[in-house]
Design a protein around this motif. Sequence first.
Motif, PDB file in Angstrom:
ATOM      1  N   ASN A  91       0.852  -1.187   0.000  1.00  0.00           N
ATOM      2  CA  ASN A  91       0.000   0.000   0.000  1.00  0.00           C
ATOM      3  C   ASN A  91       0.887   1.235   0.000  1.00  0.00           C
ATOM      4  OD1 ASN A  91      -2.953  -0.940   0.544  1.00  0.00           O
ATOM      5  ND2 ASN A  91      -1.716  -2.127   1.978  1.00  0.00           N
TER       6      ASN A  91
ATOM      7  N   THR B 256       0.211   5.474   0.380  1.00  0.00           N
ATOM      8  CA  THR B 256      -0.707   6.601   0.543  1.00  0.00           C
ATOM      9  C   THR B 256       0.106   7.872   0.761  1.00  0.00           C
ATOM     10  OG1 THR B 256      -2.400   5.181   1.536  1.00  0.00           O
ATOM     11  CG2 THR B 256      -2.594   7.546   1.905  1.00  0.00           C
TER      12      THR B 256
ATOM     13  N   LYS C 187      -2.990  -0.121  -3.601  1.00  0.00           N
ATOM     14  CA  LYS C 187      -3.790  -0.771  -2.564  1.00  0.00           C
ATOM     15  C   LYS C 187      -3.687  -2.287  -2.690  1.00  0.00           C
ATOM     16  CE  LYS C 187      -8.450  -1.013  -0.626  1.00  0.00           C
ATOM     17  NZ  LYS C 187      -9.859  -0.523  -0.738  1.00  0.00           N
ATOM     18  N   ASN C 188      -3.089  -2.916  -1.682  1.00  0.00           N
ATOM     19  CA  ASN C 188      -2.978  -4.379  -1.631  1.00  0.00           C
ATOM     20  C   ASN C 188      -2.440  -4.957  -2.943  1.00  0.00           C
ATOM     21  OD1 ASN C 188      -3.952  -4.493   1.003  1.00  0.00           O
ATOM     22  ND2 ASN C 188      -6.090  -4.624   0.316  1.00  0.00           N
TER      23      ASN C 188
ATOM     24  N   GLN D 209      -4.545   7.627  -1.811  1.00  0.00           N
ATOM     25  CA  GLN D 209      -4.027   6.273  -1.895  1.00  0.00           C
ATOM     26  C   GLN D 209      -3.708   5.945  -3.347  1.00  0.00           C
ATOM     27  OE1 GLN D 209      -6.372   3.100  -0.146  1.00  0.00           O
ATOM     28  NE2 GLN D 209      -4.541   1.830   0.088  1.00  0.00           N
TER      29      GLN D 209
END
Length: 255
Positions: A13, A15, A27-28, A24
Amino acid sequence: MKMNSVINISRINLTYSTENGSLQVLKNLNLSVKEGEFLSIIGPSGCGKSTLLKLIGDLLQPTDGEILIKGKTPSISRKERKFGFVFQDPVLFEWRTVLKNVQLPAEIFGDNHIKAKSQQFVDLVGLSGFENALPKQLSGGMQSRVAIARALIYEPEILLMDECFGDLDEITRDRMNLELLRIWENTHQTIVFVTHSIPEAVFLSDRVAVMSPRPSKISEMIEVDIERPRKISSKNLPRFIEITKMLRDKLEIEF
Protein backbone atom coordinates in the motif's frame (compact mmCIF):
# COMPACT_ATOMS: atom_id res chain seq x y z
CA MET A 1 14.31 -19.53 -18.42
CA LYS A 2 14.65 -20.12 -14.70
CA MET A 3 11.36 -20.13 -12.84
CA ASN A 4 12.50 -18.91 -9.40
CA SER A 5 10.99 -15.60 -8.30
CA VAL A 6 13.55 -12.83 -7.94
CA ILE A 7 11.09 -10.08 -6.94
CA ASN A 8 8.19 -10.72 -4.53
CA ILE A 9 5.76 -7.92 -3.69
CA SER A 10 3.13 -8.67 -1.05
CA ARG A 11 0.13 -6.48 -0.17
CA ILE A 12 1.85 -3.18 -0.88
CA ASN A 13 0.00 0.00 0.00
CA LEU A 14 1.14 3.54 -0.69
CA THR A 15 -0.71 6.60 0.54
CA TYR A 16 0.42 10.21 0.16
CA SER A 17 -0.61 13.09 2.40
CA THR A 18 -1.78 16.09 0.35
CA GLU A 19 -3.33 19.47 1.07
CA ASN A 20 -6.71 17.93 0.29
CA GLY A 21 -6.22 14.88 2.52
CA SER A 22 -4.87 11.39 1.93
CA LEU A 23 -4.34 10.03 -1.59
CA GLN A 24 -4.03 6.27 -1.89
CA VAL A 25 -1.98 5.33 -4.96
CA LEU A 26 -1.48 1.58 -4.46
CA LYS A 27 -3.79 -0.77 -2.56
CA ASN A 28 -2.98 -4.38 -1.63
CA LEU A 29 -0.78 -4.80 -4.69
CA ASN A 30 0.84 -8.22 -5.21
CA LEU A 31 3.39 -9.10 -7.86
CA SER A 32 5.98 -11.81 -8.43
CA VAL A 33 8.69 -11.52 -11.09
CA LYS A 34 10.59 -14.60 -12.25
CA GLU A 35 14.34 -14.75 -12.56
CA GLY A 36 15.48 -13.91 -16.09
CA GLU A 37 11.99 -12.76 -17.07
CA PHE A 38 11.06 -9.76 -19.20
CA LEU A 39 7.97 -8.34 -17.50
CA SER A 40 6.18 -5.22 -18.72
CA ILE A 41 3.76 -3.15 -16.65
CA ILE A 42 0.95 -1.23 -18.33
CA GLY A 43 -2.07 0.65 -17.01
CA PRO A 44 -4.05 3.89 -17.29
CA SER A 45 -2.17 7.16 -16.95
CA GLY A 46 -1.57 8.11 -13.33
CA CYS A 47 -2.23 4.64 -11.93
CA GLY A 48 1.21 4.35 -10.30
CA LYS A 49 3.32 2.35 -12.77
CA SER A 50 6.43 4.48 -12.26
CA THR A 51 5.72 4.63 -8.54
CA LEU A 52 5.76 0.84 -8.36
CA LEU A 53 9.09 0.75 -10.16
CA LYS A 54 10.53 3.30 -7.71
CA LEU A 55 9.35 1.19 -4.78
CA ILE A 56 11.20 -1.83 -6.17
CA GLY A 57 14.29 0.33 -6.72
CA ASP A 58 14.24 1.79 -3.18
CA LEU A 59 13.56 5.30 -4.45
CA LEU A 60 10.27 5.38 -2.53
CA GLN A 61 9.03 3.59 0.59
CA PRO A 62 5.63 1.87 0.85
CA THR A 63 3.13 2.81 3.54
CA ASP A 64 2.94 -0.88 4.40
CA GLY A 65 3.42 -4.30 2.82
CA GLU A 66 6.60 -6.10 1.84
CA ILE A 67 8.98 -6.08 -1.11
CA LEU A 68 11.74 -8.68 -1.26
CA ILE A 69 14.44 -9.08 -3.90
CA LYS A 70 15.88 -12.56 -3.58
CA GLY A 71 14.80 -12.47 0.05
CA LYS A 72 16.37 -9.06 0.78
CA THR A 73 14.83 -5.62 1.15
CA PRO A 74 15.12 -3.07 -1.68
CA SER A 75 17.44 -1.00 0.56
CA ILE A 76 19.91 -3.86 1.00
CA SER A 77 19.59 -4.84 -2.67
CA ARG A 78 20.36 -1.27 -3.75
CA LYS A 79 23.47 -1.18 -1.56
CA GLU A 80 24.54 -4.50 -3.09
CA ARG A 81 23.94 -3.02 -6.57
CA LYS A 82 21.44 -5.71 -7.52
CA PHE A 83 19.57 -3.46 -9.95
CA GLY A 84 20.13 -0.75 -12.50
CA PHE A 85 17.56 1.97 -13.25
CA VAL A 86 16.86 3.54 -16.65
CA PHE A 87 14.63 6.60 -16.32
CA GLN A 88 12.25 8.26 -18.79
CA ASP A 89 14.88 10.91 -19.51
CA PRO A 90 18.42 9.64 -20.26
CA VAL A 91 19.77 12.24 -17.75
CA LEU A 92 23.16 12.60 -19.44
CA PHE A 93 25.71 15.25 -18.49
CA GLU A 94 26.12 17.43 -21.56
CA TRP A 95 29.81 18.13 -20.93
CA ARG A 96 30.74 14.45 -20.58
CA THR A 97 31.40 12.15 -23.52
CA VAL A 98 29.52 8.90 -24.08
CA LEU A 99 32.25 6.91 -22.33
CA LYS A 100 32.47 9.37 -19.45
CA ASN A 101 28.69 9.28 -18.93
CA VAL A 102 28.77 5.48 -18.84
CA GLN A 103 31.65 5.54 -16.35
CA LEU A 104 29.93 7.97 -13.96
CA PRO A 105 28.54 5.39 -11.46
CA ALA A 106 31.96 3.72 -11.21
CA GLU A 107 33.58 7.10 -10.55
CA ILE A 108 31.04 7.97 -7.86
CA PHE A 109 31.73 4.70 -6.02
CA GLY A 110 35.46 4.79 -6.73
CA ASP A 111 35.37 1.42 -8.48
CA ASN A 112 38.24 1.43 -10.97
CA HIS A 113 37.74 -2.24 -11.85
CA ILE A 114 34.22 -1.57 -13.12
CA LYS A 115 35.31 1.67 -14.75
CA ALA A 116 37.89 -0.25 -16.78
CA LYS A 117 35.10 -2.44 -18.19
CA SER A 118 32.99 0.49 -19.42
CA GLN A 119 34.07 0.11 -23.04
CA GLN A 120 32.49 -3.33 -23.27
CA PHE A 121 29.12 -1.86 -22.31
CA VAL A 122 29.47 0.91 -24.87
CA ASP A 123 30.09 -1.86 -27.40
CA LEU A 124 27.19 -3.94 -26.06
CA VAL A 125 24.65 -1.18 -26.73
CA GLY A 126 26.02 -0.61 -30.24
CA LEU A 127 27.85 2.70 -29.69
CA SER A 128 31.35 1.65 -30.75
CA GLY A 129 32.98 4.61 -32.46
CA PHE A 130 30.92 7.16 -30.49
CA GLU A 131 32.89 6.93 -27.23
CA ASN A 132 34.09 10.55 -27.48
CA ALA A 133 30.83 12.05 -28.73
CA LEU A 134 28.89 14.49 -26.55
CA PRO A 135 25.15 13.98 -25.88
CA LYS A 136 24.21 16.90 -28.17
CA GLN A 137 25.84 15.02 -31.04
CA LEU A 138 23.64 11.95 -30.49
CA SER A 139 20.13 11.10 -31.60
CA GLY A 140 17.43 10.37 -29.02
CA GLY A 141 17.82 6.65 -29.53
CA MET A 142 21.58 6.84 -29.07
CA GLN A 143 21.15 8.82 -25.86
CA SER A 144 18.84 6.07 -24.59
CA ARG A 145 21.57 3.54 -25.37
CA VAL A 146 24.04 5.52 -23.26
CA ALA A 147 21.58 5.45 -20.34
CA ILE A 148 21.17 1.68 -20.72
CA ALA A 149 24.94 1.15 -20.84
CA ARG A 150 25.34 3.25 -17.69
CA ALA A 151 22.71 1.13 -15.91
CA LEU A 152 24.45 -2.07 -17.04
CA ILE A 153 27.96 -1.11 -15.95
CA TYR A 154 27.66 -2.98 -12.63
CA GLU A 155 26.10 -5.96 -14.41
CA PRO A 156 23.03 -5.84 -12.16
CA GLU A 157 20.77 -8.86 -11.87
CA ILE A 158 17.69 -6.68 -12.40
CA LEU A 159 17.11 -3.82 -14.82
CA LEU A 160 14.26 -1.40 -14.01
CA MET A 161 13.17 0.62 -17.04
CA ASP A 162 10.67 3.47 -16.80
CA GLU A 163 9.07 4.43 -20.13
CA CYS A 164 12.54 5.05 -21.53
CA PHE A 165 11.54 4.96 -25.23
CA GLY A 166 8.38 7.02 -24.91
CA ASP A 167 9.73 10.15 -26.61
CA LEU A 168 11.17 8.33 -29.65
CA ASP A 169 9.56 8.20 -33.08
CA GLU A 170 8.02 4.87 -34.09
CA ILE A 171 10.88 3.69 -36.32
CA THR A 172 13.55 4.52 -33.72
CA ARG A 173 11.42 2.94 -31.00
CA ASP A 174 11.17 -0.30 -33.00
CA ARG A 175 14.94 -0.25 -33.45
CA MET A 176 15.49 0.30 -29.72
CA ASN A 177 13.08 -2.53 -28.86
CA LEU A 178 15.12 -4.90 -31.00
CA GLU A 179 18.33 -3.60 -29.44
CA LEU A 180 16.96 -4.09 -25.93
CA LEU A 181 15.94 -7.68 -26.72
CA ARG A 182 19.42 -8.35 -28.09
CA ILE A 183 21.01 -7.00 -24.89
CA TRP A 184 18.59 -8.99 -22.72
CA GLU A 185 19.34 -12.20 -24.60
CA ASN A 186 23.06 -11.57 -24.03
CA THR A 187 22.86 -10.65 -20.35
CA HIS A 188 20.00 -12.91 -19.13
CA GLN A 189 18.94 -10.20 -16.69
CA THR A 190 15.51 -9.81 -15.16
CA ILE A 191 13.84 -6.75 -16.72
CA VAL A 192 10.83 -4.87 -15.34
CA PHE A 193 9.68 -2.43 -18.02
CA VAL A 194 7.05 0.28 -17.63
CA THR A 195 5.36 1.45 -20.84
CA HIS A 196 2.19 3.15 -22.07
CA SER A 197 2.40 1.25 -25.36
CA ILE A 198 0.46 -2.02 -25.49
CA PRO A 199 2.19 -3.25 -28.71
CA GLU A 200 5.59 -2.50 -27.18
CA ALA A 201 4.71 -4.47 -24.04
CA VAL A 202 3.55 -7.46 -26.08
CA PHE A 203 6.56 -7.35 -28.41
CA LEU A 204 9.13 -7.31 -25.61
CA SER A 205 7.66 -9.37 -22.82
CA ASP A 206 7.23 -12.85 -21.43
CA ARG A 207 4.33 -11.54 -19.36
CA VAL A 208 2.42 -8.26 -19.15
CA ALA A 209 1.06 -7.02 -15.79
CA VAL A 210 -2.02 -4.80 -16.06
CA MET A 211 -2.56 -2.21 -13.32
CA SER A 212 -6.03 -0.98 -12.42
CA PRO A 213 -6.97 2.68 -11.98
CA ARG A 214 -5.96 4.31 -8.68
CA PRO A 215 -5.87 3.02 -5.97
CA SER A 216 -4.07 0.47 -8.06
CA LYS A 217 -3.41 -3.23 -7.92
CA ILE A 218 -2.37 -5.81 -10.50
CA SER A 219 -5.71 -6.65 -12.08
CA GLU A 220 -4.48 -9.06 -14.77
CA MET A 221 -1.35 -10.98 -15.74
CA ILE A 222 -1.13 -11.97 -19.40
CA GLU A 223 1.31 -14.56 -20.75
CA VAL A 224 2.85 -13.61 -24.11
CA ASP A 225 3.24 -16.99 -25.78
CA ILE A 226 4.90 -15.73 -28.96
CA GLU A 227 8.02 -17.48 -30.16
CA ARG A 228 11.43 -15.92 -29.60
CA PRO A 229 13.59 -14.46 -31.00
CA ARG A 230 11.11 -11.83 -32.09
CA LYS A 231 11.29 -9.66 -35.18
CA ILE A 232 9.29 -6.64 -36.26
CA SER A 233 7.31 -9.03 -38.47
CA SER A 234 6.17 -10.75 -35.24
CA LYS A 235 3.70 -7.87 -34.87
CA ASN A 236 1.79 -9.25 -37.86
CA LEU A 237 1.22 -12.64 -36.25
CA PRO A 238 -2.42 -13.45 -35.40
CA ARG A 239 -1.42 -14.25 -31.81
CA PHE A 240 0.32 -10.88 -31.42
CA ILE A 241 -2.78 -9.09 -32.66
CA GLU A 242 -4.98 -11.22 -30.38
CA ILE A 243 -2.96 -10.47 -27.22
CA THR A 244 -2.75 -6.77 -28.08
CA LYS A 245 -6.54 -6.61 -28.47
CA MET A 246 -7.05 -8.55 -25.24
CA LEU A 247 -4.92 -6.05 -23.32
CA ARG A 248 -6.55 -3.05 -24.96
CA ASP A 249 -10.02 -4.39 -24.12
CA LYS A 250 -8.91 -5.04 -20.55
CA LEU A 251 -7.65 -1.48 -20.13
CA GLU A 252 -10.86 -0.04 -21.60
CA ILE A 253 -12.92 -2.05 -19.11
CA GLU A 254 -10.68 -0.97 -16.23
CA PHE A 255 -10.76 2.68 -17.24
